[in-house]
Design an enzyme around this catalytic site. Structure first.
Site, PDB file in Angstrom:
ATOM      1  N   SER A 139      47.105  46.119  40.136  1.00 16.17           N
ATOM      2  CA  SER A 139      45.702  46.494  39.893  1.00 16.17           C
ATOM      3  C   SER A 139      44.804  45.604  40.738  1.00 16.17           C
ATOM      4  O   SER A 139      45.194  44.473  41.095  1.00 16.17           O
ATOM      5  CB  SER A 139      45.372  46.272  38.416  1.00 16.17           C
ATOM      6  OG  SER A 139      43.984  46.401  38.187  1.00 16.17           O
ATOM      7  N   TYR A 152      45.276  41.275  30.566  1.00 14.97           N
ATOM      8  CA  TYR A 152      45.625  42.424  31.426  1.00 14.97           C
ATOM      9  C   TYR A 152      45.694  41.934  32.885  1.00 14.97           C
ATOM     10  O   TYR A 152      46.678  42.200  33.581  1.00 14.97           O
ATOM     11  CB  TYR A 152      44.588  43.540  31.268  1.00 14.97           C
ATOM     12  CG  TYR A 152      44.819  44.709  32.204  1.00 14.97           C
ATOM     13  CD1 TYR A 152      45.908  45.564  32.021  1.00 14.97           C
ATOM     14  CD2 TYR A 152      43.971  44.941  33.282  1.00 14.97           C
ATOM     15  CE1 TYR A 152      46.130  46.627  32.890  1.00 14.97           C
ATOM     16  CE2 TYR A 152      44.193  46.001  34.145  1.00 14.97           C
ATOM     17  CZ  TYR A 152      45.270  46.839  33.946  1.00 14.97           C
ATOM     18  OH  TYR A 152      45.497  47.882  34.816  1.00 14.97           O
TER      19      TYR A 152
END
Ligand SMILES: NC(=O)c1ccc[n+]([C@@H]2O[C@H](COP(=O)([O-])OP(=O)(O)OC[C@H]3O[C@@H](n4cnc5c(N)ncnc54)[C@H](OP(=O)(O)O)[C@@H]3O)[C@@H](O)[C@H]2O)c1
Length: 265
Positions: A139, A152
């Site tokens: 990501s 995350y």
């Protein structure tokens, strides 16, 4: 590697979002797919809608045995493996101090251990045949992490560090590796937390389409590119952050408001 008829690809998280778009794009090229996730109904629906014969594999990436079984079943059914995509992932956004250990563990188990289990189980097959490709979907949050997404971001950075080193380790083996750093993509990733997203978040249905990302990933696999950054702003953010975290704070405040980097130093 050239993707086409005869290529066999195993994709985790193929039931929705980025994994599903990648599956559709690969099937259009004639690739035989191992579609892995927990939602086998959605996978079966997808398999039935695609050209060619594909394999639906129930797989919980947080469970090492489940991943090994799914990959072995696919290799046996398809006669081998050429492309391994570690894509499955999930998020829980929120202030760290308000998050339960269960949420933190789930992100770690699925995003980080899920990647390790997938690559650990699939890579030996590629190495034995001295050819193939690994894709790891990290990501933009692995390049620069955000408040309310601390853990995350940590799981995504772990994938990044793992993949960057492994790509070098695989030099000369015939096996390639591409890291994928998506920005905000219109998928179901945040559907369970839509009503409590941080104010810097700009995702949702108007975000970049997963089909466009899938096309970039396919081109990158064919070129053995080191990484895909999409949308392109992700690359700029990563580069600015690498140069100076203070500068990327300023950049983010201008782009996303003060909540993206509230502490000024
Ligand atoms: N969308 C974005 O803005 C964005 C941005 C950057 C990075 N990413 C990354 O892209 C990847 C795909 O996310 P997405 O946006 O496509 O999200 P999504 O639409 O929610 O899809 C997530 C996929 O992962 C699967 N999955 C979740 N937990 C799993 C588990 N324990 N075992 C097996 N499969 C599991 C889901 O299938 P089941 O629930 O059926 O198991 C689903 O197919 C993730 O790694 C995510 O971190 C997404």
């Amino acid at each position: 590697m050239v993707l086409g008829t005869g290529t066999r690809a195993f994709i985790t998280g193929a039931s929705r979002g980025i994994g599903r778009s990648l599956a559709v794009a690969l099937a259009d090229r004639g690739v035989t797919l191992g579609l892995a996730a927990r939602s086998t109904d959605e996978l079966q629906e997808l398999a039935d809608s695609l050209p060619g014969e594909h394999h639906v594999l129930r797989c919980d990436v947080a469970d090492e045995e489940s991943v090994r079984d799914a990959i072995s079943a696919f290799v046996a059914a398809a006669g081998g493996l050429d492309l391994l995509v570690a894509n499955a992932g999930l998020t829980h956004y929120g202030p760290f101090r308000a998050q339960s250990m269960e949420q933190l563990r789930q992100m770690t188990d699925v995003n980080w251990y899920g990647t390790l289990f997938t690559v650990h189980a699939g890579l030996p097959v590629l190495l034995d045949q001295a050819g193939g490709h690994v894709v790891i979907v990290s990501s933009g949050a692995g390049l620069r992490s955000f408040p309310w997404a601390a853990v995350y971001g940590a799981t995504k950075a772990a994938q990044r560090m793992f993949g960057e080193a492994l790509r070098h380790e695989l030099s000369g083996t015939g096996v390639g590796l591409t890291m994928v750093y998506p920005g905000e993509i219109a998928t179901t990733l945040h559907d369970h937390e839509k009503d409590r997203m941080p104010d810097w978040y700009r995702g949702g249905p108007a975000a970049a389409p997963p089909e466009a990302l899938a096309a970039k990933v396919i081109a990158a696999i064919e070129k053995d590119a080191r990484a895909v950054h999409f949308p392109p702003l992700v690359r700029i953010l990563g580069a600015v952050h690498g140069l100076s975290p203070q500068l990327s704070d300023r950049f983010l405040r201008a782009l996303r408001g003060g909540g993206a980097a509230p502490r000024v130093d």
